[in-house]
Design an enzyme around this catalytic site. Sequence first.
Site, mmCIF file in Angstrom:
data_model
loop_
_atom_site.group_PDB
_atom_site.id
_atom_site.type_symbol
_atom_site.label_atom_id
_atom_site.label_comp_id
_atom_site.label_asym_id
_atom_site.label_seq_id
_atom_site.Cartn_x
_atom_site.Cartn_y
_atom_site.Cartn_z
ATOM 1 N N ARG A 96 39.828 -100.088 -129.133
ATOM 2 C CA ARG A 96 40.020 -100.749 -130.963
ATOM 3 C C ARG A 96 40.396 -101.370 -131.375
ATOM 4 N NH1 ARG A 96 43.919 -96.503 -128.100
ATOM 5 N NH2 ARG A 96 43.717 -94.755 -129.576
ATOM 6 N N GLY A 143 46.037 -93.719 -120.072
ATOM 7 C CA GLY A 143 46.442 -92.727 -118.257
ATOM 8 C C GLY A 143 46.569 -91.723 -118.013
ATOM 9 N N GLY A 144 48.252 -92.327 -119.484
ATOM 10 C CA GLY A 144 49.653 -91.625 -118.768
ATOM 11 C C GLY A 144 49.610 -90.145 -118.743
ATOM 12 N N ASP A 161 55.266 -89.981 -127.520
ATOM 13 C CA ASP A 161 54.821 -91.583 -127.544
ATOM 14 C C ASP A 161 55.384 -92.773 -128.366
ATOM 15 O OD1 ASP A 161 52.616 -92.702 -128.658
ATOM 16 O OD2 ASP A 161 51.940 -91.042 -127.112
ATOM 17 N N ASN A 199 54.561 -91.709 -123.413
ATOM 18 C CA ASN A 199 55.123 -90.433 -122.859
ATOM 19 C C ASN A 199 55.486 -91.245 -121.427
ATOM 20 O OD1 ASN A 199 52.641 -89.898 -124.248
ATOM 21 N ND2 ASN A 199 53.395 -88.604 -121.639
ATOM 22 N N TRP A 256 48.493 -98.603 -124.416
ATOM 23 C CA TRP A 256 47.446 -98.498 -124.215
ATOM 24 C C TRP A 256 47.050 -99.287 -126.332
ATOM 25 C CZ3 TRP A 256 47.013 -95.482 -129.323
ATOM 26 C CH2 TRP A 256 48.030 -94.618 -128.687
ATOM 27 N N ASP A 278 55.604 -85.295 -125.710
ATOM 28 C CA ASP A 278 55.061 -86.670 -126.086
ATOM 29 C C ASP A 278 55.079 -87.196 -127.371
ATOM 30 O OD1 ASP A 278 52.280 -87.429 -125.386
ATOM 31 O OD2 ASP A 278 51.386 -86.180 -126.596
#
Length: 797
Positions: free
Chosen positions: A403, A463-464, A576, A531, A513, A574
């Site tokens: 990003r 990677g959560g 998050d 999450n 992230w 999910d």
Amino acid sequence: MIKERNENAYGQKRSGGRIVAAVMVAFIDSLVPLFAQNPPAAPPDLARGQKVYAERCVGCHGADFRGTDQGPGLRGNPLMRRMSVQRLHNIIKNGIPNTGMPPFDLPAPDLDALAPFVRSLNSQAAESNVPGNPAAGEQFFFGKGECGSCHMVSGRGQPVGPDLSNLGDESTVDEIQSALKEPSSHITPGYELVTVKLRDGNTLRGFARSRSNFDIRVEDLQGKLHLLEEGQIASIVEETQSVMPPVEATPEELQDLLAYLSRLTGVKPGALNTHPPPKGGAIDFESILHPQPGDWLTYNGTLDANRYSELSQINSANVSKLELKWIFTAPLWKNLLPDTSYFNENMKYFGLEATPLVADGIMYITGPHSVFALDALTGREIWNYSRPRTPGLVGDASLGTNRGAAILGDKVFLATDNAHLIALNRITGKLVWERVMPDEPQHYGSTVAPLVVKDMVIAGVAGGDWGIRGFIAAFKAETGERVWRTWTIPDHGEPGIETWGPKEPTMGGGATWLTGSYDPETDTLYWPTGNPWPDSDDRDRPGDNLYTNSILALDPATGKMKWYYQFTPHDLKDQDANQPPVLVDTRFEGQDRKLMLFANRNGFFYVLDRTNGKVLLARPFVKKLTWASRIGADGRPQLQKEGALTCPDTATNWNATAFSPRTRLYYVVALEKCAVNLREESWKKEPPRAEPGKKYLRALDIDTGKIVWEMPQAGPSEGKREAGVLATAGGLLFYGDPPGDFVALDERTGKPLWHFPAGSENKASPMTYMVNGKQFVAIAIGPNILCFGLPAGSKKK
């Protein structure tokens, strides 16, 4: 001091005798370690290969391997360097028809010795065990030889000439020797010397870092870049000599220097030893904290994460004249596509997600595993840095998603796919330091644009959704030394561990992230978290599962938590909180307040007091919200029983939002979409039908949370097509819509004023900048960076 040599098509042809010089023996001895590094295979007999060469090859290729009138040189020959030993073996045995080289019917032991000997003539310097004292050579390089006044090695020295950190892996011993003694014999591409006469009467001498038929980027001899357009240039005189003189050294000093340079094999992961920072051209933190209106020095433009620009040259009166100025295409093929179901699905709508940075007229963009420095006026590339894709990753990191970068001092910072943080020199694009962020072997990756705070670079991890223990970490910008690391999942005995139940959450998720924000007045860093894991299986994680789905307020000096607010406790859907935490100072409820504006994925728009995390306002910004009735006085959602559908599915995502102080409106892209509510035994029944999703660009009144206006979005709502917004003092709101248009709206009414059909995936957020008194707007769409501006001669209102 030295210009890195590239290979010539063939070595210079010289007549040669039949007696091989004694120097060959020393050369062979230095190469033996190269073939002793693979224990299972017996090393080739280089001495025998030397003897066969002297008997059969010298007449055509020369005793010094430089070639004769009868055959090409074999040393310093790029063709030889690219050939494997087996291919050379076949060429010697079979010859090359129509070139004059006959086949050689040699005994197998002779052929097996000759082929690797010929290959060894072009081995990398680092493999050659060059004799001498490398420590003394390093002292000469940075001392008496004054080589460090022009060149950098692992972050030390000055970035005037080429970076030499990887010289031993990029050049042969012979090439390094030649460059030291005859620097003008070959000039590194991008360092050709030119003198440019300008139409204003001035003259500029320096390196032609990149050029076209119409413009040129010149680095002067002090290391500063000058971006010159066709109208500024009167003439360009190309010079053939190197600005570097031949090295002046005793034979012993020269040998030590050669030993040092030949052992330079690139920057290795780990913190640097502290060196004095290079002089000139630095972006200090004060410039980032209070940027000039024409600069875009951090991911969101400013540290408050509010995508609002004070630039107004492009405005509602003239935006209809906006035109495409240039396009730069990032080579997405460098992704080296892995064959996984996740990759194959997401590549259907893959595109750049980066926001460009602009400093001193130079734009820095990131692509898959790469960084590019561009002339922000023309889009011409100045340098690029790339690295291979890391195999075995999961999630967006495996796609090459990135990003953006960060800037501080003379460096550009990037988080890599495998969760390394790296620093590049802004002038050369070469690696200065590299640091591995995680210590633990979990499913870590990184896609985040780092954030600079004071003298530190702060980044998070991805990677959560596959199981990690999330964290945020700060590193010294100058050396890469880690200053602190704050975990988003508590450890045994730490506050918050009681919200996870008896099983320790060693991989509880809480990814970080998305780039956070920073308030200098309260000296507070704000960072959102993702999450919990497993996403929808809570059997081993009863409780609120802190500090997932939260905004964390941290002391940037230590990483210690000041306060937190959890938007969605005990998440199973999910939801998050990796959305931008926008900081605003304004009056609210009759008081001057320090606010945080936050449109959360769970469907609520929040106004928080950012000094303590208190919820001042929480109101739905989507029209279908079934999981909670409201946010209570204690800040917790008031849950309600749901039916067969749960709403929203994903009310918004990581895409940028903006607040305009002119309108007091907050702009966000919202998704109206519900999902099937999976429950025990629900598989036995016919699943309910969920209506197709639809996106809207909405303007929210921050005092009430009410929708003031909305712009429905045609086109697909599925997939990762999250595009952000940019508001400007010109009364405009820019964004990319799902069908692939780049659009400008009136920020007060939402009326479309201009659009450009780009015809590709909109997944990024726009930015704006100014160069040479001209405002531009840029955005990543698909694999391209598109830059727009007003026509030449347009009146600036």
